[in-house]
Motif scaffolding. Sequence first.
Motif, PDB file in Angstrom:
ATOM      1  N   GLU A   1       0.831  -1.282   0.055  1.00 27.46           N
ATOM      2  CA  GLU A   1      -0.012   0.194  -0.055  1.00 27.46           C
ATOM      3  C   GLU A   1       0.949   1.168  -0.101  1.00 27.46           C
ATOM      4  N   PRO A   2       0.479   2.310  -0.675  1.00 24.87           N
ATOM      5  CA  PRO A   2      -0.702   2.486  -1.680  1.00 24.87           C
ATOM      6  C   PRO A   2      -0.480   1.607  -3.003  1.00 24.87           C
ATOM      7  N   GLN A   3      -1.418   1.400  -3.711  1.00 24.69           N
ATOM      8  CA  GLN A   3      -1.261   0.541  -5.035  1.00 24.69           C
ATOM      9  C   GLN A   3      -1.242   1.553  -6.177  1.00 24.69           C
TER      10      GLN A   3
ATOM     11  N   ARG B   1      13.609  -0.314  -0.153  1.00 24.67           N
ATOM     12  CA  ARG B   1      14.007   0.331   1.315  1.00 24.67           C
ATOM     13  C   ARG B   1      12.689   0.838   2.204  1.00 24.67           C
ATOM     14  N   LEU B   2      11.757   1.297   1.460  1.00 25.73           N
ATOM     15  CA  LEU B   2      10.655   1.693   2.312  1.00 25.73           C
ATOM     16  C   LEU B   2       9.695   0.716   2.391  1.00 25.73           C
ATOM     17  N   ASP B   3       9.710  -0.270   1.522  1.00 24.73           N
ATOM     18  CA  ASP B   3       8.500  -1.462   1.622  1.00 24.73           C
ATOM     19  C   ASP B   3       9.218  -2.694   2.673  1.00 24.73           C
ATOM     20  N   THR B   4      10.472  -2.732   2.216  1.00 21.28           N
ATOM     21  CA  THR B   4      11.201  -4.137   2.881  1.00 21.28           C
ATOM     22  C   THR B   4      12.352  -3.442   3.570  1.00 21.28           C
ATOM     23  N   PRO B   5      12.151  -2.774   4.671  1.00 24.62           N
ATOM     24  CA  PRO B   5      13.460  -2.035   5.403  1.00 24.62           C
ATOM     25  C   PRO B   5      14.568  -3.253   5.656  1.00 24.62           C
TER      26      PRO B   5
ATOM     27  N   TYR C   1       9.014  -9.028  -2.535  1.00 24.35           N
ATOM     28  CA  TYR C   1       9.327  -7.985  -3.466  1.00 24.35           C
ATOM     29  C   TYR C   1       8.294  -6.995  -3.769  1.00 24.35           C
ATOM     30  N   PRO C   2       8.525  -5.662  -3.837  1.00 25.60           N
ATOM     31  CA  PRO C   2       7.599  -4.653  -3.872  1.00 25.60           C
ATOM     32  C   PRO C   2       6.789  -4.608  -5.201  1.00 25.60           C
ATOM     33  N   PHE C   3       7.418  -5.270  -6.218  1.00 24.23           N
ATOM     34  CA  PHE C   3       6.755  -5.158  -7.352  1.00 24.23           C
ATOM     35  C   PHE C   3       6.249  -6.481  -8.201  1.00 24.23           C
ATOM     36  N   GLN C   4       5.194  -6.507  -8.886  1.00 22.23           N
ATOM     37  CA  GLN C   4       4.941  -7.401 -10.002  1.00 22.23           C
ATOM     38  C   GLN C   4       4.773  -7.124 -11.052  1.00 22.23           C
ATOM     39  N   VAL C   5       4.992  -8.054 -12.200  1.00 22.37           N
ATOM     40  CA  VAL C   5       4.910  -7.583 -13.563  1.00 22.37           C
ATOM     41  C   VAL C   5       3.422  -7.710 -14.134  1.00 22.37           C
ATOM     42  N   MET C   6       3.199  -6.565 -14.864  1.00 20.48           N
ATOM     43  CA  MET C   6       1.479  -6.407 -15.307  1.00 20.48           C
ATOM     44  C   MET C   6       1.787  -5.989 -16.863  1.00 20.48           C
TER      45      MET C   6
END
Length: 392
Positions: A164-166, A186-190, A229-234
């Motif tokens: 979040e946020p998406q 760093r922000l999502d997975t410190p 991991y903070p991102f997924q492929v779309m």
Amino acid sequence: EECTPVSIGRCAAAVCDSANRMLDTLPDGDRLKIVRWEHFAHRKQRALNDVFNWLGASHNALALAEVLRMADTNIKGFNALSDKYPLESESKHEVMQRCGSLMNRLGYSSDAEAAGAGIDGLLASSTHKPRVAKARRIRSAHNLGMVALNTSSAMTMLLRHTYEPQFMWCPIRLAGTEALFKFFVRLDTPKATFAPPCFASSASDACPTSGRTARRISNRWQSKRWGPYPFQVMELSHVAHRPDDKANEHDGTRKLPGFTFAFVRNPWDRLVSAYIRYVTMQDKHGVKQRAWLREFHKMDEQDPIRFSHFVRWVAQQPSSQMPTTWRPYSDICGFTWLRYSFVGRLEQFHFDLQQVLRMLKMNNLDVFETMTAVLARTAPSLPLGDDPDRMR
């Protein structure tokens, strides 16, 4: 004679003529067994057992293990040659013209087919499909960002933020992506100790990376300790035609659902950055680019590669075949038919990133401190400046 892009034809003729002469001295019929390299590299133990059985020679597990160990060393060294000394299509075609008769003699393909299809087509036509060799070429391309994407929407990729946020983001190489990946990791997975990027070429690619180093990087990314991991492929075709996706009546562009953004850069500075990263820095990341440049301009190894050489080489490449490193971002992100919520500029990166964070309601003190710390350690490649020697 040392093989260079200028002398590749003579080198190929010398090697293949020598191989033909060697075959002429060997006996015909069942007294000669030819083992295909791609079959041996992919099925070493089976291939060796076949050879031992054909010879009628006895062997034990210890002897076989020693032969396999030696074979592994040779295979690794041989397979590394294509990465260390890559050939562009023009040289491949010339090699196949000089060696077509030899390949036909070994049962790979006909003379005309071999010369016309090139090395890739030749390998694909063999009885034993070289899955290892083919995968190695694909992985190498991914690692250097050398996978050219189709300009259609079905092959344009975004990254979806899994925390979040998406939001969705179109990463453009050499336009602040390194800083953005580091910032969000760093922000999502410190707890994470490194921030690998993710440049996808298809919807089946999995973050944190794709291509040659996928297995190594994925093994290092410790989801149990750090989190996902903070991102997924779309893939854009999955999101660009929803009911709330309406075309603009003025220019026909479509606005993607939710918040989407991208960061662009002055195209000239981005091209300069690519030149610095892959040509002037004498490291392994630019080996292929330097080899292809020398081949295109018929340059010897000692000849310096000027920026003008690089520009002329890039200018003759079709956009659909360009590496993503300098492919026009209008094609990468589909700016001609898609409307993003926000498009920032690297030239005012700090200010525009703050704008993005405010729109996402991520404007607390911790977020801004993280952003400042990341940006302090991440800077784009400097332009060439007024150095006339490099600008020629």
